[in-house]
Design a protein around this motif. Structure first.
Motif, mmCIF file in Angstrom:
data_model
loop_
_atom_site.group_PDB
_atom_site.id
_atom_site.type_symbol
_atom_site.label_atom_id
_atom_site.label_comp_id
_atom_site.label_asym_id
_atom_site.label_seq_id
_atom_site.Cartn_x
_atom_site.Cartn_y
_atom_site.Cartn_z
ATOM 1 N N CYS A 99 0.852 -1.177 0.000
ATOM 2 C CA CYS A 99 0.000 0.000 0.000
ATOM 3 C C CYS A 99 0.895 1.238 0.000
ATOM 4 C CB CYS A 99 -0.944 0.022 1.194
ATOM 5 S SG CYS A 99 -0.160 0.055 2.808
ATOM 6 N N ALA A 100 0.350 2.337 -0.496
ATOM 7 C CA ALA A 100 1.111 3.578 -0.584
ATOM 8 C C ALA A 100 0.147 4.748 -0.524
ATOM 9 C CB ALA A 100 1.924 3.618 -1.863
ATOM 10 N N GLY A 101 0.669 5.903 -0.134
ATOM 11 C CA GLY A 101 -0.167 7.094 -0.061
ATOM 12 C C GLY A 101 0.614 8.342 -0.380
ATOM 13 N N LYS A 102 -0.102 9.324 -0.934
ATOM 14 C CA LYS A 102 0.493 10.631 -1.193
ATOM 15 C C LYS A 102 -0.634 11.654 -1.285
ATOM 16 C CE LYS A 102 0.634 10.362 -6.235
ATOM 17 N NZ LYS A 102 1.425 10.781 -7.410
ATOM 18 N N THR A 103 -0.261 12.936 -1.316
ATOM 19 C CA THR A 103 -1.282 13.977 -1.351
ATOM 20 C C THR A 103 -1.643 14.416 -2.768
ATOM 21 O OG1 THR A 103 0.451 15.633 -1.058
ATOM 22 C CG2 THR A 103 -0.690 14.861 0.922
ATOM 23 N N ALA A 104 -0.688 14.378 -3.693
ATOM 24 C CA ALA A 104 -0.951 14.849 -5.055
ATOM 25 C C ALA A 104 -1.570 13.755 -5.901
ATOM 26 C CB ALA A 104 0.337 15.327 -5.701
ATOM 27 N N LEU A 105 -2.613 14.092 -6.643
ATOM 28 C CA LEU A 105 -3.307 13.145 -7.489
ATOM 29 C C LEU A 105 -2.510 12.809 -8.758
ATOM 30 C CD1 LEU A 105 -5.969 11.566 -7.804
ATOM 31 C CD2 LEU A 105 -6.893 13.552 -9.022
ATOM 32 N N LEU A 106 -1.640 13.710 -9.159
ATOM 33 C CA LEU A 106 -0.879 13.541 -10.393
ATOM 34 C C LEU A 106 -0.053 12.260 -10.373
ATOM 35 C CD1 LEU A 106 -0.037 14.940 -13.079
ATOM 36 C CD2 LEU A 106 1.889 15.939 -11.805
ATOM 37 N N ASP A 107 -0.093 11.538 -11.499
ATOM 38 C CA ASP A 107 0.726 10.327 -11.681
ATOM 39 C C ASP A 107 0.479 9.276 -10.603
ATOM 40 O OD1 ASP A 107 3.555 12.258 -12.858
ATOM 41 O OD2 ASP A 107 1.899 11.351 -13.959
ATOM 42 N N TYR A 108 -0.737 9.129 -10.159
ATOM 43 C CA TYR A 108 -1.004 8.211 -9.052
ATOM 44 C C TYR A 108 -0.756 6.755 -9.430
ATOM 45 C CZ TYR A 108 -5.494 7.295 -11.324
ATOM 46 O OH TYR A 108 -6.457 6.958 -12.227
ATOM 47 N N ARG A 109 -0.666 6.446 -10.715
ATOM 48 C CA ARG A 109 -0.369 5.075 -11.136
ATOM 49 C C ARG A 109 1.115 4.756 -11.138
ATOM 50 N NH1 ARG A 109 -3.722 1.921 -15.135
ATOM 51 N NH2 ARG A 109 -5.896 2.275 -14.580
ATOM 52 N N LEU A 110 1.961 5.757 -10.922
ATOM 53 C CA LEU A 110 3.410 5.555 -10.944
ATOM 54 C C LEU A 110 3.940 5.323 -9.542
ATOM 55 C CD1 LEU A 110 4.537 8.308 -13.473
ATOM 56 C CD2 LEU A 110 4.112 5.881 -13.903
ATOM 57 N N PRO A 111 4.560 4.177 -9.279
ATOM 58 C CA PRO A 111 5.086 3.914 -7.933
ATOM 59 C C PRO A 111 6.164 4.911 -7.528
ATOM 60 C CG PRO A 111 5.743 2.183 -9.467
ATOM 61 C CD PRO A 111 4.733 3.016 -10.163
ATOM 62 N N SER A 112 6.890 5.451 -8.488
ATOM 63 C CA SER A 112 7.966 6.395 -8.159
ATOM 64 C C SER A 112 7.439 7.715 -7.618
ATOM 65 C CB SER A 112 8.823 6.671 -9.403
ATOM 66 O OG SER A 112 8.028 7.213 -10.442
ATOM 67 N N SER A 113 6.135 7.976 -7.783
ATOM 68 C CA SER A 113 5.576 9.235 -7.290
ATOM 69 C C SER A 113 5.163 9.169 -5.817
ATOM 70 C CB SER A 113 4.369 9.639 -8.144
ATOM 71 O OG SER A 113 3.274 8.769 -7.919
ATOM 72 N N TYR A 114 5.279 7.984 -5.201
ATOM 73 C CA TYR A 114 4.888 7.797 -3.803
ATOM 74 C C TYR A 114 6.105 7.771 -2.892
ATOM 75 C CZ TYR A 114 0.226 6.506 -5.411
ATOM 76 O OH TYR A 114 -1.014 6.510 -5.983
ATOM 77 N N ALA A 115 5.999 8.466 -1.750
ATOM 78 C CA ALA A 115 7.081 8.479 -0.772
ATOM 79 C C ALA A 115 6.760 7.616 0.450
ATOM 80 C CB ALA A 115 7.355 9.907 -0.320
#
Length: 127
Positions: A99-115
């Motif tokens: 599971c992963a989470g982030k605040t920005a909706l942009l590129d939500y399908r890219l795992p590299s966009s999650y911290a």
């Protein structure tokens, strides 16, 4: 720092169901886009599903073609636990799920966009 702790997973037969959980350290589902990814050791991490709430209502929900109609992503009413209900499991669903989470909706399908990531949990489906 937000923390995600996963539970669930295990060994199932094809056609069975399984539910994964992802407990957050706060009510982050109310203002984060939350997602599930999976990874086979010999492949790249791939998108499974994502959900974004607006208040108590689902604002956006998305699934990969490989799981659409079989898996359901959801959150609890306290907005601190994410679920992945997996039905009609297939051997090709075998992977480590994250599971992963982030605040920005942009590129939500890219795992590299999650911290922020959960620790991962193994799902094995036998034929």
């Amino acid at each position: 720092q937000v923390q995600l702790v996963q539970s669930g997973g295990g060994l199932r037969q094809a056609g069975d169901s399984l539910r994964l959980s992802c407990a957050a350290s706060g009510r982050i589902l109310s203002d984060h886009i939350m997602a599930w990814f999976r990874q086979d050791p010999e492949k790249e991490r791939e998108f499974v599903a994502a959900i974004r709430y607006s208040g108590a209502s689902t604002y956006y929900e998305d699934y990969s073609l490989s799981v659409k109609g079989r898996f359901t992503i959801s959150g609890n009413s306290d907005m601190d636990t994410l679920y992945l209900q997996m039905d009609s499991l297939k051997p090709e669903d075998t992977a480590i799920y994250y599971c992963a989470g982030k605040t920005a909706l942009l590129d939500y399908r890219l795992p590299s966009s999650y911290a922020v990531w959960g620790q991962g949990t193994q799902v094995t489906v036998s034929s």
